[in-house]
Scaffold this motif. Sequence first.
Motif, PDB file in Angstrom:
ATOM      1  N   PRO A  37      79.795  20.308 -23.897  1.00 21.51           N
ATOM      2  CA  PRO A  37      78.570  19.514 -24.116  1.00 21.51           C
ATOM      3  C   PRO A  37      78.514  18.967 -25.553  1.00 21.51           C
ATOM      4  CG  PRO A  37      78.055  21.857 -24.049  1.00 21.51           C
ATOM      5  CD  PRO A  37      79.520  21.735 -23.742  1.00 21.51           C
ATOM      6  N   VAL A  38      79.039  17.776 -25.747  1.00 19.96           N
ATOM      7  CA  VAL A  38      79.139  17.148 -27.066  1.00 19.96           C
ATOM      8  C   VAL A  38      77.775  17.004 -27.725  1.00 19.96           C
ATOM      9  CG1 VAL A  38      79.892  15.053 -28.287  1.00 19.96           C
ATOM     10  CG2 VAL A  38      81.278  15.973 -26.427  1.00 19.96           C
ATOM     11  N   TYR A  39      76.719  16.882 -26.926  1.00 23.37           N
ATOM     12  CA  TYR A  39      75.375  16.730 -27.495  1.00 23.37           C
ATOM     13  C   TYR A  39      74.995  17.938 -28.361  1.00 23.37           C
ATOM     14  CZ  TYR A  39      73.919  19.815 -23.711  1.00 23.37           C
ATOM     15  OH  TYR A  39      73.799  20.879 -22.861  1.00 23.37           O
ATOM     16  N   LEU A  40      75.626  19.097 -28.138  1.00 27.14           N
ATOM     17  CA  LEU A  40      75.341  20.270 -28.965  1.00 27.14           C
ATOM     18  C   LEU A  40      75.774  20.065 -30.422  1.00 27.14           C
ATOM     19  CD1 LEU A  40      76.396  23.227 -26.626  1.00 27.14           C
ATOM     20  CD2 LEU A  40      74.073  22.456 -27.164  1.00 27.14           C
ATOM     21  N   LEU A  41      76.673  19.122 -30.640  1.00 30.15           N
ATOM     22  CA  LEU A  41      77.173  18.845 -31.989  1.00 30.15           C
ATOM     23  C   LEU A  41      76.283  17.874 -32.758  1.00 30.15           C
ATOM     24  CD1 LEU A  41      80.993  18.580 -31.195  1.00 30.15           C
ATOM     25  CD2 LEU A  41      79.667  20.592 -31.906  1.00 30.15           C
ATOM     26  N   ASP A  42      75.167  17.475 -32.168  1.00 29.16           N
ATOM     27  CA  ASP A  42      74.205  16.581 -32.812  1.00 29.16           C
ATOM     28  C   ASP A  42      74.819  15.202 -33.107  1.00 29.16           C
ATOM     29  OD1 ASP A  42      71.775  15.821 -33.897  1.00 29.16           O
ATOM     30  OD2 ASP A  42      71.744  17.392 -35.430  1.00 29.16           O
ATOM     31  N   PRO A  43      75.228  14.487 -32.047  1.00 27.63           N
ATOM     32  CA  PRO A  43      75.944  13.220 -32.240  1.00 27.63           C
ATOM     33  C   PRO A  43      75.159  12.154 -33.010  1.00 27.63           C
ATOM     34  CG  PRO A  43      75.392  13.550 -29.919  1.00 27.63           C
ATOM     35  CD  PRO A  43      75.065  14.820 -30.627  1.00 27.63           C
ATOM     36  N   MET A  44      73.852  12.125 -32.858  1.00 31.73           N
ATOM     37  CA  MET A  44      73.090  11.117 -33.604  1.00 31.73           C
ATOM     38  C   MET A  44      73.111  11.415 -35.102  1.00 31.73           C
ATOM     39  SD  MET A  44      69.920  10.043 -31.212  1.00 31.73           S
ATOM     40  CE  MET A  44      70.130  10.023 -29.444  1.00 31.73           C
ATOM     41  N   ARG A  45      72.989  12.686 -35.466  1.00 32.15           N
ATOM     42  CA  ARG A  45      73.063  13.041 -36.885  1.00 32.15           C
ATOM     43  C   ARG A  45      74.471  12.757 -37.421  1.00 32.15           C
ATOM     44  NH1 ARG A  45      69.448  15.998 -39.325  1.00 32.15           N
ATOM     45  NH2 ARG A  45      69.027  17.157 -37.424  1.00 32.15           N
ATOM     46  N   ILE A  46      75.497  13.020 -36.609  1.00 31.18           N
ATOM     47  CA  ILE A  46      76.864  12.699 -37.033  1.00 31.18           C
ATOM     48  C   ILE A  46      76.942  11.230 -37.418  1.00 31.18           C
ATOM     49  CG2 ILE A  46      79.254  12.403 -36.237  1.00 31.18           C
ATOM     50  CD1 ILE A  46      78.834  14.918 -34.483  1.00 31.18           C
ATOM     51  N   MET A  47      76.426  10.378 -36.567  1.00 30.84           N
ATOM     52  CA  MET A  47      76.520   8.937 -36.817  1.00 30.84           C
ATOM     53  C   MET A  47      75.660   8.499 -38.006  1.00 30.84           C
ATOM     54  SD  MET A  47      78.759   7.649 -34.783  1.00 30.84           S
ATOM     55  CE  MET A  47      79.700   9.082 -35.200  1.00 30.84           C
ATOM     56  N   VAL A  48      74.483   9.096 -38.139  1.00 30.36           N
ATOM     57  CA  VAL A  48      73.627   8.767 -39.291  1.00 30.36           C
ATOM     58  C   VAL A  48      74.302   9.219 -40.589  1.00 30.36           C
ATOM     59  CG1 VAL A  48      71.418   9.290 -40.415  1.00 30.36           C
ATOM     60  CG2 VAL A  48      71.472   8.672 -37.999  1.00 30.36           C
ATOM     61  N   MET A  49      74.930  10.393 -40.573  1.00 30.91           N
ATOM     62  CA  MET A  49      75.628  10.882 -41.773  1.00 30.91           C
ATOM     63  C   MET A  49      76.825   9.998 -42.093  1.00 30.91           C
ATOM     64  SD  MET A  49      73.947  13.356 -43.034  1.00 30.91           S
ATOM     65  CE  MET A  49      72.431  12.640 -42.398  1.00 30.91           C
ATOM     66  N   ILE A  50      77.550   9.555 -41.073  1.00 25.47           N
ATOM     67  CA  ILE A  50      78.660   8.626 -41.312  1.00 25.47           C
ATOM     68  C   ILE A  50      78.117   7.331 -41.903  1.00 25.47           C
ATOM     69  CG2 ILE A  50      80.380   7.174 -40.148  1.00 25.47           C
ATOM     70  CD1 ILE A  50      80.985   9.623 -38.350  1.00 25.47           C
ATOM     71  N   GLY A  51      77.000   6.855 -41.361  1.00 21.19           N
ATOM     72  CA  GLY A  51      76.379   5.652 -41.918  1.00 21.19           C
ATOM     73  C   GLY A  51      75.986   5.839 -43.372  1.00 21.19           C
ATOM     74  N   LEU A  52      75.429   6.982 -43.694  1.00 21.40           N
ATOM     75  CA  LEU A  52      75.004   7.270 -45.065  1.00 21.40           C
ATOM     76  C   LEU A  52      76.197   7.401 -46.003  1.00 21.40           C
ATOM     77  CD1 LEU A  52      72.533   7.819 -46.861  1.00 21.40           C
ATOM     78  CD2 LEU A  52      72.742  10.234 -46.250  1.00 21.40           C
ATOM     79  N   MET A  53      77.252   8.047 -45.554  1.00 21.07           N
ATOM     80  CA  MET A  53      78.411   8.294 -46.413  1.00 21.07           C
ATOM     81  C   MET A  53      79.356   7.098 -46.501  1.00 21.07           C
ATOM     82  SD  MET A  53      77.925  11.258 -47.619  1.00 21.07           S
ATOM     83  CE  MET A  53      76.289  11.871 -47.273  1.00 21.07           C
ATOM     84  N   HIS A  54      79.394   6.263 -45.453  1.00 18.17           N
ATOM     85  CA  HIS A  54      80.403   5.203 -45.416  1.00 18.17           C
ATOM     86  C   HIS A  54      79.840   3.788 -45.457  1.00 18.17           C
ATOM     87  CE1 HIS A  54      83.622   8.064 -44.763  1.00 18.17           C
ATOM     88  NE2 HIS A  54      82.826   8.678 -43.912  1.00 18.17           N
ATOM     89  N   SER A  55      78.535   3.647 -45.462  1.00 18.52           N
ATOM     90  CA  SER A  55      77.980   2.299 -45.653  1.00 18.52           C
ATOM     91  C   SER A  55      76.923   2.400 -46.743  1.00 18.52           C
ATOM     92  CB  SER A  55      77.484   1.685 -44.344  1.00 18.52           C
ATOM     93  OG  SER A  55      76.464   2.443 -43.735  1.00 18.52           O
TER      94      SER A  55
END
Length: 170
Positions: A37-55
């Motif tokens: 269950p990938v949703y347990l890894l908090d996919p939206m936060r993953i993407m927001v953190m990538i956005g914060l760190m890489h854009s």
Amino acid sequence: MANQSLIRKVGQSVLVDVIAILFVYFTPNLSQLLHFPVYLLDPMRIMVMIGLMHSHRTNAVVLAILLPVFSYIISSHPYLIKTSLISIELLINIFLFLALTKKLPIFGAMLLAIVVSKLVYYGLKIVVVKLDWLQMEIISTPIWIQLIMAMVFAFYAWLLWPKKTESLPN
């Protein structure tokens, strides 16, 4: 030269956004494919953190609002009220992290920002469940998984944040 820099930043943000949207869209398929269950890894936060760190922080804010809404539009999940709670949580995470980076080491700033944003999220979730606006468990992802993911996000921020620039990203 300034135009090329702006074009590069916009292109980077658009690429992060497209990847984020596709990742959220395909999370159920990834869960099925990986038998996890990938949703347990908090996919939206993953993407927001990538956005914060890489854009940049504006893009992270857009993602914090867009991803839960996008998920709701394509799948009617999470419920609209929970969609709002997730966006609030992610926005608090971003703004608190940015504020705390002025006072704390990056790892601590991110870890504290995540913990506080989750406390606000669960506090609001308790209220909406008690008001009977949502019928669901208060905590659906085990706390130990959330703690591990918070540590992973904090480590990720610690690795990448200082390498960006001397000043906070725009």
